[in-house]
Design a protein around this motif. Sequence first.
Motif, short mmCIF file in Angstrom:
data_model
loop_
_atom_site.label_atom_id
_atom_site.label_comp_id
_atom_site.label_asym_id
_atom_site.label_seq_id
_atom_site.Cartn_x
_atom_site.Cartn_y
_atom_site.Cartn_z
N MET A 1 0.85 -1.17 0.00
CA MET A 1 0.00 0.00 0.00
C MET A 1 0.90 1.24 0.00
N PRO A 2 0.66 2.21 -0.92
CA PRO A 2 1.48 3.40 -0.94
C PRO A 2 1.27 4.23 0.32
N GLU A 3 2.29 4.93 0.69
CA GLU A 3 2.23 5.76 1.89
C GLU A 3 1.57 7.09 1.55
N LEU A 4 0.34 7.27 2.01
CA LEU A 4 -0.41 8.50 1.80
C LEU A 4 -0.61 9.15 3.15
N LYS A 5 0.22 10.07 3.49
CA LYS A 5 0.10 10.71 4.80
C LYS A 5 -0.01 12.23 4.67
N SER A 6 -0.33 12.72 3.47
CA SER A 6 -0.61 14.14 3.31
C SER A 6 -1.60 14.31 2.16
N GLY A 7 -2.33 15.39 2.20
CA GLY A 7 -3.28 15.68 1.14
C GLY A 7 -4.72 15.42 1.55
N THR A 8 -5.59 15.71 0.60
CA THR A 8 -7.04 15.58 0.79
C THR A 8 -7.51 14.22 0.32
N LEU A 9 -8.49 13.66 1.01
CA LEU A 9 -9.12 12.41 0.62
C LEU A 9 -10.63 12.61 0.56
N LEU A 10 -11.28 11.88 -0.34
CA LEU A 10 -12.74 11.84 -0.38
C LEU A 10 -13.18 10.44 0.01
N GLY A 11 -14.20 10.37 0.84
CA GLY A 11 -14.76 9.09 1.27
C GLY A 11 -16.16 8.93 0.73
N PHE A 12 -16.54 7.68 0.44
CA PHE A 12 -17.84 7.39 -0.18
C PHE A 12 -18.59 6.30 0.57
N ASP A 13 -19.86 6.56 0.80
CA ASP A 13 -20.79 5.55 1.29
C ASP A 13 -21.73 5.27 0.12
N PHE A 14 -21.47 4.18 -0.60
CA PHE A 14 -22.20 3.87 -1.82
C PHE A 14 -23.52 3.19 -1.52
N GLY A 15 -24.56 3.65 -2.19
CA GLY A 15 -25.87 3.01 -2.13
C GLY A 15 -26.51 3.05 -3.50
N LEU A 16 -27.52 2.23 -3.70
CA LEU A 16 -28.18 2.19 -5.01
C LEU A 16 -28.94 3.47 -5.32
N LYS A 17 -29.45 4.15 -4.30
CA LYS A 17 -30.22 5.37 -4.52
C LYS A 17 -29.43 6.64 -4.23
N ARG A 18 -28.50 6.55 -3.29
CA ARG A 18 -27.73 7.73 -2.90
C ARG A 18 -26.27 7.34 -2.64
N VAL A 19 -25.39 8.32 -2.83
CA VAL A 19 -23.98 8.14 -2.51
C VAL A 19 -23.59 9.27 -1.56
N GLY A 20 -23.20 8.91 -0.36
CA GLY A 20 -22.71 9.90 0.59
C GLY A 20 -21.25 10.19 0.32
N VAL A 21 -20.87 11.46 0.47
CA VAL A 21 -19.50 11.87 0.22
C VAL A 21 -18.99 12.67 1.42
N ALA A 22 -17.75 12.39 1.81
CA ALA A 22 -17.09 13.12 2.89
C ALA A 22 -15.71 13.56 2.41
N VAL A 23 -15.16 14.53 3.10
CA VAL A 23 -13.84 15.05 2.75
C VAL A 23 -13.02 15.20 4.02
N GLY A 24 -11.71 15.04 3.88
CA GLY A 24 -10.82 15.24 5.01
C GLY A 24 -9.39 15.34 4.52
N THR A 25 -8.52 15.78 5.42
CA THR A 25 -7.10 15.87 5.08
C THR A 25 -6.28 15.09 6.08
N TRP A 26 -5.18 14.53 5.59
CA TRP A 26 -4.27 13.80 6.46
C TRP A 26 -3.69 14.71 7.53
N GLU A 27 -3.45 15.96 7.15
CA GLU A 27 -2.82 16.88 8.09
C GLU A 27 -3.64 17.05 9.36
N LEU A 28 -4.96 17.09 9.23
CA LEU A 28 -5.83 17.21 10.41
C LEU A 28 -6.32 15.84 10.90
N GLY A 29 -6.40 14.87 9.99
CA GLY A 29 -6.90 13.55 10.37
C GLY A 29 -8.36 13.54 10.73
#
Length: 148
Positions: A1-29
């Motif tokens: 697994m590559p070392e990703l310890k900086s930058g922004t990430l997007l997270g997804f909760d996938f569903g058939l009707k809706r997709v939830g999206v979240a955002v965060g940065t490694w710097e703040l965790g």
Amino acid sequence: MPELKSGTLLGFDFGLKRVGVAVGTWELGLAHPLETISSEINTARFARIAELISQWRPVALIVGMPQYDDGAQHEFAPTCLRFANRLHGRFGLPVFWVDERYSSVAASSVLNEQGVRGRKQKPMLDQVAAQQILQQYFDESDSAHELT
């Protein structure tokens, strides 16, 4: 697994009707709910995801993978994996998945604590579940799995 310890990430909760999206940065965790994509049409979903990727410029994408209480793969997991593979194929970013067991329950609990109950939770539940998924990645990145 590559070392990703900086930058922004997007997270997804996938569903058939809706997709939830979240955002965060490694710097703040810290993960934050971003939005819920309320469409069952893949072209509309991926168009909005493309806009979010352009706006936030994430270094990786995190997808929740459903599992049963005993750790066995949920029957919806292959559909989530297909979504994760499409994200990787379309956007060329590393995609990781984490066990999303209880993310919706935790999201509902968070919303209850904030005084959002019952039907009022529906528009926010998926993005708060995505927040739970992304926060789990920050907290337990060693247990995340990269798509190969």
